[in-house]
Design an enzyme around this catalytic site. Structure first.
Site: not given
Ligand code: UDP
Length: 311
Positions: A144, A147-148, A151, A208-210, A273-274
């Site tokens: 990442r 990009y970071d 910017k 885990d989606g948390k 991933d943040p």
């Molecule tokens: N994400 C996810 N499924 C997807 C796409 C993204 O679970 O199909 C997660 C991703 O890992 C992140 C969050 O959703 O934690 C937001 O991701 P996005 O790519 O929208 O933007 P980001 O905030 O990471 O730049």
């Protein structure tokens, strides 16, 4: 506002096309510069064409615009993680060389310039929520980083033109934004979940989606950006919706709006991933009298209805 000549780099993209729409409706003339690698000229075809000029060009090479320019909105860049992972060199070039060229144009024309920066300058933040005076926690050599760091360089170059050349500059740090005209295959979480829900496929939850994000509807974002462009403040300003959700909560809401039972497929969490992200918008409120009006369900409904016509 009105009667200005505004150049939008990346004006055929998601945010650029919404900015163009708003400015045209205020009576401004708009010149869009775009190379269409992630933007699409179709995003502009619904707009009145009399005061709109579309130039296909790569601003990382050189920028030429004839005539007067009052304001430059610098929005050219891949912005979705999957895009900037596939286009790492272009992402670095447009954030560095592209920003330099746009600032050169601003200086030559005596124009004001606003750059699209990002919450990604805070990286995987160790301060929560994020305020503008937090310097961030970015891995420069991770995937990442392209990009970071582009910017972050873009912000530094913009401040240098402000301080050294006296160019009037503005910096908006944009937090996760969604709405109509995002690409179906964009890869960001809102278009991914909505297109999966509309196709009745499992929603791809990474990890885990948390992990959390705070989602802003595009019309609120555009309002904040155009207020910032009018302000006299040259430091960075967060614009985003501070209501924070886990990715799993987002999956639940989108499933419910689609009339579906929750059906998710877990995939690996991308590197770096943040874990959390939420804007502190105190500065935008005080400086611009701005705060978002559209809450998540309402914005998602509008976005789903637009996506349902293109899926
Ligand atoms: N994400 C996810 N499924 C997807 C796409 C993204 O679970 O199909 C997660 C991703 O890992 C992140 C969050 O959703 O934690 C937001 O991701 P996005 O790519 O929208 O933007 P980001 O905030 O990471 O730049």
């Amino acid at each position: 506002m009105g009667n200005r000549r505004v150049v939008i780099t990346g004006g055929a993209g998601f945010l650029g096309s919404h900015l163009a729409e708003d400015l045209l409706s205020r009576g401004d003339e708009v010149v869009v510069l775009d190379n269409f690698i992630t933007g699409n000229p179709d995003n502009l075809t619904h707009l009145p064409q009399d005061d709109l000029t579309l130039i296909r060009t790569d601003i990382s090479n050189y920028i030429n615009v004839d005539g007067d320019v009052d304001l430059i909105l610098h929005f050219a860049s891949p912005a979705s993680p999957i895009d900037y992972l596939q286009l790492p060199i272009q992402t670095l070039k447009v954030g560095s060389l592209g920003t330099h060229n746009a600032l050169g144009l601003a200086k030559a024309k005596g124009a004001r310039m606003l750059i699209a920066s990002t919450s990604e300058v805070y990286g995987d933040p160790q301060v929560h929520p994020q305020k503008e005076d937090y310097w961030g926690h970015v891995n420069p050599v991770g995937p990442r980083g392209v990009y970071d760091e582009a910017k972050r360089f873009s912000e530094a170059m913009t401040m240098a033109y402000n301080r050294y050349h006296g160019v009037e500059t503005r910096i908006v740090r944009i937090f996760n934004t969604y709405g109509p005209r995002m690409r179906l295959e964009d890869g960001r979480v809102v278009p991914a979940f909505i297109s999966q829900a509309l196709r009745k496929e499992p929603l791809t939850v990474f990890g885990d989606g948390k992990q959390t994000r705070s989602f802003c509807f595009v019309t609120d974002l555009v309002d904040g950006i155009l207020r910032l462009a009018e302000s006299d403040y040259s430091g960075p300003v967060n614009i985003g919706n501070p209501n924070e959700f886990t990715v799993m909560e987002l999956a639940e809401i989108i499933s419910e709006l689609g009339g579906l039972d929750l059906n998710v497929e877990h995939k690996d969490l991308p590197e770096d991933d943040p874990k959390v992200r939420q804007p502190d918008i105190t500065l935008a409120k005080e400086l611009l009298g701005w705060e978002p009006k559209v809450q998540l369900r309402e914005g998602l409904e509008k976005t789903m209805s637009w996506f349902s016509k293109v899926v």
